[in-house]
Each structure stands twice: as structure tokens, then as C-alpha cells.
Design a protein around this motif. Sequence first.
Motif, PDB file in Angstrom:
ATOM      1  N   PRO A 270       0.847  -1.204   0.000  1.00  0.00           N
ATOM      2  CA  PRO A 270       0.000   0.000   0.000  1.00  0.00           C
ATOM      3  C   PRO A 270       0.876   1.246   0.000  1.00  0.00           C
ATOM      4  O   PRO A 270       1.722   1.415   0.878  1.00  0.00           O
ATOM      5  CB  PRO A 270      -0.785  -0.133   1.305  1.00  0.00           C
ATOM      6  CG  PRO A 270       0.113  -0.923   2.210  1.00  0.00           C
ATOM      7  CD  PRO A 270       0.872  -1.870   1.316  1.00  0.00           C
ATOM      8  N   ILE A 271       0.690   2.097  -0.978  1.00  0.00           N
ATOM      9  CA  ILE A 271       1.519   3.296  -1.112  1.00  0.00           C
ATOM     10  C   ILE A 271       0.660   4.534  -0.854  1.00  0.00           C
ATOM     11  O   ILE A 271      -0.372   4.730  -1.515  1.00  0.00           O
ATOM     12  CB  ILE A 271       2.158   3.381  -2.506  1.00  0.00           C
ATOM     13  CG1 ILE A 271       3.060   2.164  -2.747  1.00  0.00           C
ATOM     14  CG2 ILE A 271       2.951   4.684  -2.664  1.00  0.00           C
ATOM     15  CD1 ILE A 271       4.192   2.006  -1.748  1.00  0.00           C
ATOM     16  N   PRO A 272       1.045   5.390   0.101  1.00  0.00           N
ATOM     17  CA  PRO A 272       0.275   6.609   0.376  1.00  0.00           C
ATOM     18  C   PRO A 272       0.464   7.644  -0.731  1.00  0.00           C
ATOM     19  O   PRO A 272       1.593   7.997  -1.083  1.00  0.00           O
ATOM     20  CB  PRO A 272       0.877   7.102   1.696  1.00  0.00           C
ATOM     21  CG  PRO A 272       2.287   6.589   1.688  1.00  0.00           C
ATOM     22  CD  PRO A 272       2.243   5.267   0.966  1.00  0.00           C
ATOM     23  N   VAL A 273      -0.645   8.103  -1.289  1.00  0.00           N
ATOM     24  CA  VAL A 273      -0.615   9.078  -2.383  1.00  0.00           C
ATOM     25  C   VAL A 273      -1.595  10.199  -2.036  1.00  0.00           C
ATOM     26  O   VAL A 273      -2.670   9.941  -1.491  1.00  0.00           O
ATOM     27  CB  VAL A 273      -1.010   8.437  -3.724  1.00  0.00           C
ATOM     28  CG1 VAL A 273      -0.922   9.456  -4.857  1.00  0.00           C
ATOM     29  CG2 VAL A 273      -0.133   7.223  -4.025  1.00  0.00           C
ATOM     30  N   ASP A 274      -1.233  11.424  -2.344  1.00  0.00           N
ATOM     31  CA  ASP A 274      -2.106  12.568  -2.085  1.00  0.00           C
ATOM     32  C   ASP A 274      -3.193  12.658  -3.145  1.00  0.00           C
ATOM     33  O   ASP A 274      -2.928  12.441  -4.334  1.00  0.00           O
ATOM     34  CB  ASP A 274      -1.278  13.858  -2.062  1.00  0.00           C
ATOM     35  CG  ASP A 274      -1.962  14.978  -1.300  1.00  0.00           C
ATOM     36  OD1 ASP A 274      -3.044  15.400  -1.727  1.00  0.00           O
ATOM     37  OD2 ASP A 274      -1.403  15.414  -0.280  1.00  0.00           O
ATOM     38  N   THR A 275      -4.398  12.987  -2.735  1.00  0.00           N
ATOM     39  CA  THR A 275      -5.505  13.122  -3.690  1.00  0.00           C
ATOM     40  C   THR A 275      -5.439  14.433  -4.464  1.00  0.00           C
ATOM     41  O   THR A 275      -6.108  14.578  -5.493  1.00  0.00           O
ATOM     42  CB  THR A 275      -6.852  13.069  -2.958  1.00  0.00           C
ATOM     43  OG1 THR A 275      -6.900  14.122  -1.970  1.00  0.00           O
ATOM     44  CG2 THR A 275      -7.045  11.727  -2.271  1.00  0.00           C
TER      45      THR A 275
END
Length: 441
Positions: A270-275
Motif C-alpha cells: 500500500p503506497i500513500p498518495v495525495d488526492t
Amino acid sequence: MTLKTNLIKARSHIIFLVALGCGLALVTAIDRSADTNKQGEQVGTQMAQFEDITPLPLAITGASGPDDLEYAQIAWRYFENNTDPTTGLVNSTDNYPSTTMWETGSYFVAVMSANRLGVIDEDEAIARIDLALDTLYTMRLFDGVLPNKAYNVRTGELVNYANQPVERGLGWSALDIARMVAALGHVNANYPALASKTARVLERWDLSQMIEDGQLIGGNIADGAVRRDQEGRVGYEQYAAKAMMLFGFDTYRAYDAESHLMVRDVEGQPIPVDTRLHRNITPAFTVSEPYLFDGLEFGFDARSARFATSIYAAQEARYRNTGILTAVSESHIDVAPYFVYSSVWGGGAEWAVMTFSGDRMDSRRTVTTKVAFAWDALFGTDYTRELITEIAPLGDPARGWPEGIYEADGTTNSSITVNTNALVLAALAFRVHGPLIRAHQ
């Protein structure tokens, strides 16, 4: 000498210690609150995807490896070659006399790390930072409010990104200034004798102008007026928020990653990405760099430790799945446009390499020197040691460490920068002493 007199003389140190305590308490309180809220979230939320991630343990060994001193001396050569003796500032890239607050913060981190490693002694470290602080105190500010986005290293004057003088300046970058603020916090913790000088620099800057409703605000010129824009995306934003909290600023919304978080699967991680859009142009990207700073300087928090572990694990998994060594982040390159973001996820795709304008440039994906050293210092795995083995021959004792190796053809990305050489030093010092925020004994 009376107690009252002693207290007056020590007031700058007392103020710093109180602010540091308040800032760290605020970070801890927010982190605990986030953990409490997370327990009540439904399984389908974005943060829930990180609940099963076990953060990798930090690889603080308390001792340098057999080659570490040589690696550190190579990195320090960059600063010997590129420090201006008049201003005390350092070139952003080899022999290019321009700098930003971000890069000046990197220089301070390099000095403290070199001192911790014994590459330079404490007297030299203090003298170097002291001279640069004098320049920071006297340099002109954008509209008399905050540091400009760029400065000439030799003169300390406001410049544009081509290093040409501009009377008013370009505006300010909240992320760059927060990086500098973090470095000043580390200076106070490690060299209390300089606390009064860091205090007068910070008092001159109107830092309240770059914080609004708990968010970080950049200043950009548009049609002659200053446009105030929210600044920072997931990763960079939380690192900058921590820096500002050290000095008691309320950046609660900037620290809250969850409000703008989406998760993308990359190599089973799971990679955190900004919306939100990057620079309001292209889909946001995820790179290693802000998590490297967070770990090496602050030692992670519960959330950033999970994010960093996933981001690292995806890069190792790509290597295991493809045989291609992977250590990606933002970096300079030695061809136009000279700067790219090599992402884990970016622009709507995994492993995308993007320019400032959002164009893809995957041919310039780099096995990045600073990422290799930093992941190795933080996590010390078999894979990070493979990265170091690949990168180690690149060190140039006469100039410093280049950016890395181009994945496409194995040639060297020969750009040599302040940020890479500072991160190498920070990583090597972390292995021995742990996070930079810990006062050096």
C-alpha cells in the motif's frame, strides 16, 4: 552572580527548551489522537490498509561500518569545495552559486552530521553555522516578510531560478522554509551556544505569514500581487508540519495526512498518495525523500514509520520481481530539464518519472545515491547493502557523491548536489548516533 542574572543570560536557551517541549508534546498528542481515531475507523478506510504493516526496526548500530568514514569524507569534500567564505552559504550544485532555504537547511544538517562522525571538529562546525546564520540574519527578505525562494551564494542577494538578480524576489516556499526551521531546531539541540543567533533569525522572519488555519501557505507572485497558496502534499507536508511544531506553531491540518490520502497498490504494497494535484497541474507523486528526512532527523512517528516501510518495501519488491535495482526519489539529472521526480507512484502510474511540468521522462530513472545510503542507515537490510555495493564505486574523493546510476543504461547521473551529499552524511551519522534531533553528546 545572582539567580536572576543567570536566568536573564540563559533566557534564549530557556525559551528554546520550552518551545521544543511544547512542540514535541503537540506532535505526540496529535499522533496519539490519530491512533485513537484510527481504532474507530471502518475497515474500508484508507488508513486501515496500513494497519497490518509492521514498521521495520531502525538500524541504529552505535558504530560506523568499515568504509563509512571514507564515504563521509567523500561527501564532506562537496562542502569544502562549495562553501562561500564570505556568506557561509553553499552552492546548490557543484560550482553553481545559487541556493534555497531547503538547500541551506541541508547544509546545516551536513555540518552537524560531519561533526558527529568526527570528519570535522565542533569548533569548525560552530564556525560554519555561525557565519551562515549571520548571512541569514542580514539577507533581504521577500517583501520584508520571509526568505525569498532563491539566493545568490556569493552575494546573498535575491535571485530568480536562473540565479539572476530580482529586486523584489519570487515569493516564498513554505516547505523550503520549514526545512530550514527544522535545521535551526537541530542546531539549537546540538549547539546551544548558537541558540541566541537562531532565535534572532527566526524573530526576523514573519513565520505566521506561512501558516493559516493549520496549513502551510506559500507566497507566489501573480500579476504583481502575492497569491497565497496551500503548500505541501502527503509526506513533505507532514515533515514540514513537525518542523514548525518544534517552535510552537499550530500546523495540525498539515500534519493530518488522512484528509487527502488515497492508497495505491505497488508491487503488493500500500503506497500513500495525495488526492490533490501536484502544483495544481498533475496527479501527485510519492517519492522516498520526505520519509528519509523524517526518519533520519526525527526518528519517525507511528504513521510515518508504516508509510516509509511500505515505500521502501515496494522498491525492494520491484528488484525481487524484475532484477532491477530500485532506489527512487526526486533528483537532479545531468541533462535538461535537470530535475525530475522519480516516483513510486506518480502522475497516475507506478514508477513514473516526471518533470516539473508533469511530462514523463522514465528514461532518466536513477538508482539514487542518497536513497541507497538513507534506506541502508534506516533499515539495514540485505537489499540496502546490495544498493550500497552498487553505488559505492561512484564516490569521487575530489568532488563528492554524484546523484546515482541511470537505470536504462547503467551510466552515471553525474550531477553533484548539496542535498545528496548532505543526506549521505546524515545517513552515516544516523547509523552511529540515531536521529539528529537528539542532542549530540
